[in-house]
Write a protein that holds these residues in place. Structure first.
Motif: not given
Length: 711
Positions: A18-36
Motif C-alpha cells: 500500500v502506498k499513498t500520495d497526495s498533492g493539489f488536494g488529491v489523496q491517492v492510495m495504490s495497492l499492488t499485488d492485490v490478493q483475495e
C-alpha cells in the motif's frame, strides 16, 4: 485495511503493498499485488470535515469463492449473529446456501449480503438450544467451494472438535482438525493422541499442532491439528484436553478420524432395517440414503442383486434385479448431489420367490460398497415354485420363450414335504403326474421337491403342487417354444413396369409392401395388431391382414398394395396381453414416382466436336425412379460408345459420327426423348473421299443384292 479486516487473514506484506500520495488536494492510495484478502470496503474521508466521506467496495477474486477467514468462531447470546460468508466476487444471493449442523436453512438468502454474510436470529434458526452450531456456506454452482464457522453460546463452557473436510483420504494435503473451547478459566490445551489400536500417546512427526488464542472478549481459544499428507496410519481416535487454571481439573473431548484408502468414497447415511420379516401380500420397501465424493454422477453406478441358495448348484446364486411388474427401482438425487436415495419396492411377495438376501451394489470410480438386507416372507399356505434354468431364452411380457431343442433344467420345489410334479402332454389333455423315476429328488433344509431334465421339442405346460396344514396350492408354468424372438420382417414386390436399375431396397409409388410381425405360435394369449403413425396421429389398421404359420412361429402380415407417398410413416406391431402392450416398430418411406423430364430446355441443340478427339453427350433427363437410357443415331441404335448413366462417351470422333443422336429415357412412369445434332470438324479430305466411296460402294452392293434376290 479493508472494512472486513477483522475477519480476514492479514497479509504479512500489506503495508509494503500500500502506498499513498497526495498533492493539489488529491489523496491517492495504490495497492499492488492485490490478493483475495484485500476484498472489502475502502473509505476516503476528510478529518477536518467529517461529513465529507466516500466509499468503494472492491471484490478481489482468485481461486476461492469465499475469502480466507481466520476468524471461525462467533459468540452469541440472545441477539442476532453474523455468519461472515464473504465472497470474493459478486454472486446472486440465491446461489449461496447456508447449512446449520448439515441441515439446509430454507429462505436464508433474503438475509444474505455478499459484503458481510448471513444475519441470523431465532426466527430463522434457533441456536440457543445448542452449546454450539456449525455453519457451512456453500456455492451452489461449485458445492466443493464452502466456508465453515462455529457459533458458540457466550455463557457456556465447552470443548469440541470440528473438521472442515468430511472426506479424508490417503494423499489429501493439509488436513485440519480444530479443537475449540470457552476459556474463561482455561489456560492451556494439549493434544496427545490415543490410537484405537495402539497404546502410544504421541502424535506422528508429520502432524503439526498450532495453539491459537482469539482476542474477541478473550473468551475463546482453539488449537489446530494439521496433517500435511494423510496416511492410513493417521486413522484412529484423537483426544483434546483443556486444563483449568490453577487446578488439576480438565475437560476432554474425543474424535475419530477414518482415512479412506482412495479419494472416491461412498457413505451410507441411512437405510431401512437390515433384517425384515413380513407376511405375504405386503409390499417390501428397501432403501439406502447415500453420500458420495466426488459428486461425479457419470462415474456413479448402482444395481440390485438377489442372492439365494440353489438346490442344484453348490453355493450362493446371484440374479440381477431388473424393473418389472413386481420390482420397482428408483434413484433420486437431492440438493446438488448432497445425497442419493436408492430404493427397491416389491409388491405381492411370494415366500419362495422373495425369501433371500437383497444386495445393493454401489460403485464410484475405483470404490465399491455393498449394502445387504435379509428378507423373510412368512405365510400359512404351502408355497411352491417352478423354476426353469437354461442357457438362452427370449423374454416378452415377463414370459420366457425358449428355442427348440433347448436342454432345460426345471425345478418343482416347496417348503412342504408333499410335492407333486405334473405335466400336460397336449393342449386338450389333463395334467398327469410325471414318473418319479425320470425325476431327481431334492430334500434339504431349504426346500423339497423334484428336478426334471428335458429337451424341449414342443410347447409344454407343467404344474407343481404341495399340501400343508390341509391346504393345497399349486403353480403352473407354460414353456413356449420360439425359434426366434418377436421381430418384424418386410418384403417389397416391385411394380410390373419397374426397371432393372431401381434400387431393391427403396420403395416407390405403386409397389406392394408386406410387413410381417413374427411371434411364437405358443403365445396364444397375445393379441397382435398393426398400428400406423403419421406426422399428426396414429390409427390401428384392421385390414388387409392375414396370418401364416411356419414352424413354431406365426406371421401376422400387413398388406400394403399400390403404396403412395401418403403410405410413408411408422408402422408398429402391437403385442397385447392383460392390458399391457409391447411395440415393435419399423419405418416405411415411399419415394414418389416421376416421369423422366428434361433438366435443360435446349433439346435438339447442335454440338461441334473435333475429328479424332473424344467427346461426351449428356442426355439431360432425370426421373424417379432413375430411368434407363437408350441411345440412337439417325434413328438406329447406337453401339459405338460407352454409357455412364445419362452420359454417352465416344472415343476418337470419326466422320461417320456426325448426325442426329437421340436419347430415350424410360422408367415405370413413362418415356422422354432428348435430341442432339453432332457435327465433326477437322477431318482430312482423303477421309471424306473414302467416306463417300464407302457410301457409294455400300449402296451399289445393296442394289445388287436386291436385284439378285428379285431375279
Amino acid at each position: 485495511m479493508p472494512s472486513n479486516e477483522k475477519y480476514m487473514q492479514k497479509s504479512s506484506n500489506y503495508s509494503d503493498r500500500v502506498k499513498t500520495d497526495s498533492g493539489f488536494g488529491v489523496q491517492v492510495m495504490s495497492l499492488t499485488d492485490v490478493q483475495e484478502v484485500d476484498t472489502g470496503s475502502y473509505q476516503c474521508l476528510c478529518y477536518h470535515r467529517v461529513s465529507l466521506i466516500d466509499m468503494i467496495y472492491v471484490f478481489v477474486h482468485g481461486s476461492h469463492i469465499f475469502i480466507p477467514i481466520d476468524f471461525k468462531f462467533v459468540l452469541f447470546d440472545d441477539s442476532k449473529i453474523m455468519v461472515p460468508c464473504i465472497t470474493t466476487m459478486f454472486i446472486d444471493n440465491n446461489d449461496i446456501e447456508l447449512y446449520a449442523n448439515n441441515v439446509l436453512i430454507e429462505n436464508a438468502s433474503k438475509n444474505y449480503d455478499q459484503r458481510f454474510g448471513y444475519k441470523i436470529d431465532k426466527k430463522i434458526y434457533d441456536v440457543t438450544s445448542f452449546e454450539y452450531v456449525q455453519f457451512e456456506c456453500r456455492y451452489r454452482e461449485k458445492p466443493q467451494q464452502s466456508a465453515f464457522f462455529v457459533v458458540i453460546q457466550e455463557n457456556g463452557s465447552m470443548l469440541h472438535w470440528i473438521t472442515t473436510f468430511k472426506w479424508p483420504y490417503v494423499g489429501y494435503s493439509n488436513y485440519i482438525m480444530t479443537c475449540f473451547c470457552m476459556i474463561q478459566a482455561f489456560t492451556s490445551s494439549t493434544f496427545p493422541c490415543i490410537n484405537s489400536t495402539s497404546k502410544f500417546n504421541v502424535l506422528a512427526e508429520h502432524v503439526i499442532v498450532r495453539n491459537k488464542r482469539m482476542e474477541i472478549r478473550s473468551r475463546i481459544m482453539y488449537t489446530e491439528l494439521e496433517i500435511d499428507r494423510l496416511e492410513l496410519e493417521d486413522s484412529g481416535e484423537y483426544l483434546c484436553i483443556a486444563t483449568l487454571k490453577g487446578t488439576n481439573a480438565t475437560l476432554e473431548t474425543r474424535t475419530t478420524l477414518h482415512v479412506a484408502p482412495q479419494m472416491s468414497q461412498i457413505k451410507v447415511i441411512e437405510r431401512s432395517p437390515q433384517i425384515m420379516r413380513l407376511h405375504d401380500n405386503k409390499e417390501i420397501n428397501l432403501f439406502a440414503k447415500i453420500a458420495i465424493y466426488p459428486t461425479d454422477l457419470d462415474s456413479y453406478h448402482a444395481h440390485w442383486i438377489f442372492r439365494y441358495n440353489s438346490w442344484m448348484e453348490a453355493g450362493t446364486q446371484n440374479v440381477t434385479i431388473i424393473p418389472d411388474r413386481t420390482h420397482k427401482i428408483s434413484t433420486t438425487v437431492f440438493k446438488n448431489v448432497d445425497y442419493i436415495v436408492e430404493s427397491l419396492s416389491m409388491n405381492s411377495p411370494d415366500e419362495t420367490v422373495m425369501n433371500g438376501t437383497y444386495v445393493l451394489s454401489l460403485s464410484l470410480l475405483e470404490t465399491v460398497q455393498i449394502v445387504q438386507w435379509k428378507v423373510t416372507i412368512e405365510n400359512d399356505r404351502p408355497d411352491v415354485q417352478i423354476t426353469v434354468r437354461e442357457p438362452f431364452s427370449y423374454i416378452v411380457f415377463n414370459q420366457q420363450l425358449f428355442p427348440r431343442n433347448t436342454h432345460l433344467h426345471v425345478e418343482c420345489l416347496s417348503v412342504s414335504k408333499n410335492v407333486v410334479f405334473e405335466k400336460k402332454n397336449s393342449e386338450s389333455s389333463q395334467f398327469e403326474e410325471i414318473d418319479k423315476n425320470s425325476l431327481i429328488g431334492v430334500d434339504g433344509s431349504f426346500g423339497t421337491g423334484f428336478i426334471l431334465n428335458m429337451i424341449l421339442d414342443k410347447n409344454t405346460e407343467l404344474r407343481c403342487s404341495s399340501k400343508r396344514n390341509g391346504k393345497i396350492s399349486s403353480v403352473t408354468k407354460k414353456i413356449i417354444v420360439a425359434e426366434e424372438s418377436p421381430h418384424i420382417v418386410s418384403y417389397i414386390q416391385k411394380n410390373k413396369n419397374a426397371s432393372k436399375l431401381e434400387d431393391s431396397k427403396l420403395i416407390y409409388e405403386g409397389n406392394h409392401v408386406q410387413l410381417a410381425c413374427v411371434v411364437p405360435i405358443g403365445a396364444v394369449d397375445w393379441d397382435v395388431t398393426w398400428r400406423f403413425f403419421d406426422s399428426t396421429s396414429s390409427k390401428t389398421l384392421s385390414s388387409p391382414i392375414r396370418v401364416e404359420s411356419k414352424g413354431h412361429s406365426k406371421q401376422v402380415i400387413l398388406e400394403l398394395y399400390n403404396v403412395t407417398v401418403g403410405s410413408s410413416g411408422k408402422y408398429a406391431c402391437v403385442i397385447e396381453e392383460d392390458g399391457s402392450e409391447e411395440l415393435l416398430e419399423t419405418a416405411v418411406n415411399v419415394e414418389p414416382t416421376i416421369k423422366p423430364y428434361h433438366t435443360k430446355s435446349d433439346s435438339e441443340h447442335v454440338i461441334t466436336v473435333d475429328f479424332d478427339h473424344n467427346f461426351e453427350i449428356d442426355c439431360h433427363i432425370a426421373g424417379s425412379p432413375p430411368p434407363e437410357y437408350v441411345w440412337f443415331k439417325d434413328g438406329k441404335p447406337f453401339t459405338g460408345g460407352v454409357q455412364d448413366g445419362s452420359v454417352l462417351k465416344v472415343s476418337r470422333a470419326r466422320v461417320e459420327d456426325a448426325g442426329q443422336f437421340q436419347c430415350c429415357a424410360t422408367n415405370r412412369a413413362g418415356s422422354t426423348n432428348y435430341f442432339i445434332q453432332v457435327q465433326v470438324e477437322g477431318a482430312p479430305k482423303r477421309f471424306l473421299i473414302f467416306y463417300c466411296m464407302a457410301v457409294l460402294i455400300t449402296g451399289f452392293c445393296l442394289l445388287a443384292v436386291i436385284f439378285w434376290c428379285t431375279n
